[in-house]
Design a protein around this motif. Structure first.
Motif, PDB file in Angstrom:
ATOM      1  N   SER A   1     -35.411  -0.765 -27.656  1.00  0.00           N
ATOM      2  CA  SER A   1     -36.009  -2.087 -27.429  1.00  0.00           C
ATOM      3  C   SER A   1     -35.119  -2.908 -26.500  1.00  0.00           C
ATOM      4  O   SER A   1     -35.615  -3.710 -25.705  1.00  0.00           O
ATOM      5  CB  SER A   1     -36.286  -2.804 -28.753  1.00  0.00           C
ATOM      6  N   ALA A   2     -33.803  -2.645 -26.546  1.00  0.00           N
ATOM      7  CA  ALA A   2     -32.906  -3.369 -25.643  1.00  0.00           C
ATOM      8  C   ALA A   2     -33.006  -2.825 -24.219  1.00  0.00           C
ATOM      9  O   ALA A   2     -33.106  -3.586 -23.260  1.00  0.00           O
ATOM     10  CB  ALA A   2     -31.472  -3.267 -26.151  1.00  0.00           C
ATOM     11  N   ALA A   3     -33.008  -1.506 -24.092  1.00  0.00           N
ATOM     12  CA  ALA A   3     -32.920  -0.902 -22.763  1.00  0.00           C
ATOM     13  C   ALA A   3     -34.269  -0.809 -22.053  1.00  0.00           C
ATOM     14  O   ALA A   3     -34.344  -0.948 -20.839  1.00  0.00           O
ATOM     15  CB  ALA A   3     -32.284   0.474 -22.863  1.00  0.00           C
ATOM     16  N   TYR A   4     -35.339  -0.537 -22.790  1.00  0.00           N
ATOM     17  CA  TYR A   4     -36.633  -0.335 -22.113  1.00  0.00           C
ATOM     18  C   TYR A   4     -37.694  -1.324 -22.578  1.00  0.00           C
ATOM     19  O   TYR A   4     -38.848  -1.188 -22.217  1.00  0.00           O
ATOM     20  CB  TYR A   4     -37.166   1.075 -22.405  1.00  0.00           C
ATOM     21  N   SER A   5     -37.357  -2.261 -23.409  1.00  0.00           N
ATOM     22  CA  SER A   5     -38.300  -3.155 -24.096  1.00  0.00           C
ATOM     23  C   SER A   5     -39.522  -2.416 -24.640  1.00  0.00           C
ATOM     24  O   SER A   5     -40.651  -2.743 -24.307  1.00  0.00           O
ATOM     25  CB  SER A   5     -38.754  -4.341 -23.258  1.00  0.00           C
ATOM     26  N   VAL A   6     -39.257  -1.409 -25.446  1.00  0.00           N
ATOM     27  CA  VAL A   6     -40.344  -0.763 -26.198  1.00  0.00           C
ATOM     28  C   VAL A   6     -40.031  -0.880 -27.683  1.00  0.00           C
ATOM     29  O   VAL A   6     -38.871  -0.814 -28.088  1.00  0.00           O
ATOM     30  CB  VAL A   6     -40.521   0.736 -25.875  1.00  0.00           C
ATOM     31  N   ASN A   7     -41.073  -1.049 -28.457  1.00  0.00           N
ATOM     32  CA  ASN A   7     -40.884  -1.110 -29.904  1.00  0.00           C
ATOM     33  C   ASN A   7     -41.211   0.233 -30.532  1.00  0.00           C
ATOM     34  O   ASN A   7     -42.123   0.928 -30.089  1.00  0.00           O
ATOM     35  CB  ASN A   7     -41.808  -2.166 -30.514  1.00  0.00           C
ATOM     36  N   LEU A   8     -40.459   0.562 -31.563  1.00  0.00           N
ATOM     37  CA  LEU A   8     -40.760   1.796 -32.291  1.00  0.00           C
ATOM     38  C   LEU A   8     -41.533   1.452 -33.558  1.00  0.00           C
ATOM     39  O   LEU A   8     -41.214   0.483 -34.253  1.00  0.00           O
ATOM     40  CB  LEU A   8     -39.465   2.540 -32.648  1.00  0.00           C
ATOM     41  N   ASP A   9     -42.594   2.222 -33.813  1.00  0.00           N
ATOM     42  CA  ASP A   9     -43.375   2.078 -35.043  1.00  0.00           C
ATOM     43  C   ASP A   9     -43.109   3.378 -35.793  1.00  0.00           C
ATOM     44  O   ASP A   9     -43.556   4.438 -35.379  1.00  0.00           O
ATOM     45  CB  ASP A   9     -44.852   1.914 -34.641  1.00  0.00           C
ATOM     46  N   ILE A  10     -42.282   3.289 -36.838  1.00  0.00           N
ATOM     47  CA  ILE A  10     -41.817   4.520 -37.486  1.00  0.00           C
ATOM     48  C   ILE A  10     -42.674   4.796 -38.717  1.00  0.00           C
ATOM     49  O   ILE A  10     -42.614   4.063 -39.704  1.00  0.00           O
ATOM     50  CB  ILE A  10     -40.327   4.389 -37.865  1.00  0.00           C
ATOM     51  N   LEU A  11     -43.488   5.823 -38.629  1.00  0.00           N
ATOM     52  CA  LEU A  11     -44.465   6.094 -39.683  1.00  0.00           C
ATOM     53  C   LEU A  11     -44.076   7.368 -40.435  1.00  0.00           C
ATOM     54  O   LEU A  11     -44.141   8.470 -39.892  1.00  0.00           O
ATOM     55  CB  LEU A  11     -45.856   6.251 -39.043  1.00  0.00           C
ATOM     56  N   PHE A  12     -43.642   7.191 -41.676  1.00  0.00           N
ATOM     57  CA  PHE A  12     -43.278   8.349 -42.491  1.00  0.00           C
ATOM     58  C   PHE A  12     -44.496   8.804 -43.286  1.00  0.00           C
ATOM     59  O   PHE A  12     -45.261   7.969 -43.775  1.00  0.00           O
ATOM     60  CB  PHE A  12     -42.165   7.982 -43.479  1.00  0.00           C
ATOM     61  N   ILE A  13     -44.663  10.100 -43.409  1.00  0.00           N
ATOM     62  CA  ILE A  13     -45.742  10.610 -44.244  1.00  0.00           C
ATOM     63  C   ILE A  13     -45.116  11.415 -45.367  1.00  0.00           C
ATOM     64  O   ILE A  13     -44.520  12.467 -45.139  1.00  0.00           O
ATOM     65  CB  ILE A  13     -46.731  11.483 -43.442  1.00  0.00           C
ATOM     66  N   ASN A  14     -45.217  10.871 -46.573  1.00  0.00           N
ATOM     67  CA  ASN A  14     -44.669  11.589 -47.716  1.00  0.00           C
ATOM     68  C   ASN A  14     -45.710  12.596 -48.192  1.00  0.00           C
ATOM     69  O   ASN A  14     -46.735  12.235 -48.751  1.00  0.00           O
ATOM     70  CB  ASN A  14     -44.313  10.596 -48.827  1.00  0.00           C
ATOM     71  N   ASP A  15     -45.408  13.872 -47.943  1.00  0.00           N
ATOM     72  CA  ASP A  15     -46.380  14.920 -48.199  1.00  0.00           C
ATOM     73  C   ASP A  15     -46.249  15.440 -49.638  1.00  0.00           C
ATOM     74  O   ASP A  15     -45.917  16.603 -49.858  1.00  0.00           O
ATOM     75  CB  ASP A  15     -46.146  16.036 -47.165  1.00  0.00           C
TER      76      ASP A  15
END
Ligand code: UDP
Ligand code: MG
Length: 318
Positions: free
Chosen positions: A32-46
């Protein structure tokens, strides 16, 4: 601001998540600092049987970038990836294992490659199979050779599921809504321009692999039936060959009988032929059965996964 969804299937990963979470958050901060992109971290508990869900609940409570879905039971990594694709919101999406075998630190490099506009997806393949039993490597290599010969999906040897792709490619993957999923094939089948990043195999950071030799073998059969109908032709080919052999035999027996009479005997050879043909017939019926079973499962239109809990529905209810 562009958003990258990171899809992380987790099955009994309580030991590796404490390593993975800080690492992915570090990458998220950096990106987010270097490329101004946000991460949406989606965990799937299987359907984990350990404390994975508790770890994920805690992570989601402390970081708004972290979301999780939790299945009602273990549906398999394929189902988890599909759930991730269906529920991700990013302009880009990446699938990543929770065990650090897919290093999050590669993400910035992958993103930069996509930014050039020359590729729609950046995928990783391991060039070495270090730390793997030789017999397993041998079977894996043979499988890739075979499947590429008999199917039109381009399946790369050593390809991991770790790849970053555009929304367009995610939507294409979602349009393949089959129940018997084989992602390595699906990724290749949908096409698009893929850049391959080779890297050394990395051992998992904690916990153990969920793949036994037998499971991998069944998974490879899944791949073959999902992406090729060549085995169905085996029966016809063998039938033609056997007819030809039978014709030669008839000629030989005819000449022999006319020239030398018809002495009784030949029980062992008759038995051999009966057993041989019986075996081939059962083998071919078995192949038919495999395809029939897959068709049967597809026609039921069962859901690929069932969500029991997520942090989002919970927050909405509150
Ligand atoms: N996984 C999953 N469901 C399963 C088996 C595995 O979600 O039924 C996840 C697992 O938690 C990990 C990833 O899939 O994040 C890859 O699994 P694993 O590391 O066991 O496979 P390997 O790297 O040995 O091929
Ligand atoms: Mg792994």
């Amino acid at each position: 601001m562009a958003v990258i969804s990171i899809i992380v299937p987790c099955y009994n990963e309580e030991a590796s998540l404490p390593f993975f979470l800080p690492e992915i958050k570090k990458v998220a901060d950096h990106m987010s600092a270097a490329y101004s992109v946000n991460l949406d971290i989606l965990f799937i508990n299987d359907g984990s049987k350990d404390n994975t869900l508790a770890v994920l609940r805690d992570a989601a409570a402390h970081d708004s970038r972290v979301r999780y879905l939790s299945f009602s039971r273990n549906f398999g990594k394929e189902a988890a990836m599909y759930a991730g694709f269906q529920n991700c919101v990013g302009d880009y999406a990446a699938v990543m294992d929770a065990d650090m075998q897919d290093p999050p630190s590669l993400l910035p490099q992958m993103y930069e490659i996509l930014q050039t506009g020359e590729y729609d997806s950046v995928a990783t393949r391991r060039v070495t199979r270090k730390g793997e039993p030789p017999i397993r490597s041998f079977f894996a290599r043979s499988f890739y050779k075979l499947i590429n010969k008999i199917s039109d999906a381009d399946i790369v040897d050593g390809a991991r599921d770790f790849r970053l792709m555009t929304r367009q490619m995610v939507d294409a993957i979602l349009s393949l809504c089959e129940y018997n999923r084989f992602s390595k094939g699906i990724f290749g089948w949908v096409g698009f321009r893929t850049k391959w990043l080779p890297y050394e195999n990395i051992e998992r950071v904690a916990g153990e692999s969920k793949w036994s030799f037998w499971k991998l073998f069944l998974y490879s059969l899944e791949g073959i039936t999902a992406f090729s109908t060549a085995p169905l032709a085996i029966a016809s080919i063998m039938g033609v060959i056997l007819c030809f052999i039978a014709f030669l035999f008839i000629c030989v027996i005819l000449v022999k009988t006319l020239a030398f009479g018809d002495p009784v005997g030949g029980w062992p050879s008759t038995m051999c032929v009966i057993l041989f043909l019986g075996g081939i017939q059962l083998f071919c019926i078995g192949i038919l059965g495999q395809y029939l079973a897959k068709t049967y499962l597809e026609t039921k239109h069962r859901p690929i996964y069932i969500i029991q809990e997520t942090n989002e529905i919970l927050t909405r209810k509150e």
